[in-house]
Design a protein around this motif. Sequence first.
Motif, PDB file in Angstrom:
ATOM      1  N   PRO A 100       0.823  -1.206   0.000  1.00 50.74           N
ATOM      2  CA  PRO A 100       0.000   0.000   0.000  1.00 50.74           C
ATOM      3  C   PRO A 100       0.858   1.258   0.000  1.00 50.74           C
ATOM      4  O   PRO A 100       1.942   1.287   0.576  1.00 50.74           O
ATOM      5  N   ILE A 101       0.352   2.270  -0.655  1.00 51.36           N
ATOM      6  CA  ILE A 101       1.088   3.516  -0.798  1.00 51.36           C
ATOM      7  C   ILE A 101       0.315   4.595  -0.075  1.00 51.36           C
ATOM      8  O   ILE A 101      -0.839   4.877  -0.396  1.00 51.36           O
ATOM      9  N   PHE A 102       0.939   5.179   0.930  1.00 50.50           N
ATOM     10  CA  PHE A 102       0.289   6.164   1.787  1.00 50.50           C
ATOM     11  C   PHE A 102      -0.100   7.416   1.010  1.00 50.50           C
ATOM     12  O   PHE A 102       0.746   8.047   0.381  1.00 50.50           O
ATOM     13  N   ALA A 103      -1.394   7.731   1.031  1.00 54.91           N
ATOM     14  CA  ALA A 103      -1.936   8.965   0.447  1.00 54.91           C
ATOM     15  C   ALA A 103      -1.496   9.177  -1.007  1.00 54.91           C
ATOM     16  O   ALA A 103      -1.272  10.300  -1.430  1.00 54.91           O
ATOM     17  N   PHE A 104      -1.380   8.084  -1.766  1.00 48.76           N
ATOM     18  CA  PHE A 104      -0.906   8.177  -3.156  1.00 48.76           C
ATOM     19  C   PHE A 104      -1.767   9.117  -3.985  1.00 48.76           C
ATOM     20  O   PHE A 104      -1.275   9.803  -4.869  1.00 48.76           O
TER      21      PHE A 104
END
Length: 118
Positions: free
Chosen positions: A85-89
């Motif tokens: 998962p990519i934070f605040a992508f």
Amino acid sequence: MKEIRLELARNPDFPEGSAAHGYLFHAPLDDTGHLDQSAWPSFRDRCTVDRFWGGEPAENGHLRHTRGRRWVFHYDGMDDDEDEPIFAFDRHAFIEGEYVSITEHDGVQRTFRVVSVR
């Protein structure tokens, strides 16, 4: 479609960061450098990612958009629970010099610097 290169930012293990650790991915961006969520379905198959990590074999996969606003890197041959998962992508502008955080396979969130957008 843009090609975005992320490299590991400074951290305790790599005080100067590392150009040998990172990601190269393709995604549609809008005029402000943000992910274009409305264009993504049309380009889904072309939104690839290559994870490079020092001397380890490269991992290849796709940028996926899941329910809500969550973006993940999903690798070929891996289960969904291994996605990164990519934070605040969705809120990041992909502009050279900006930073983004990714939670990797080992559960550690690391920071990467945007080094190129082409």
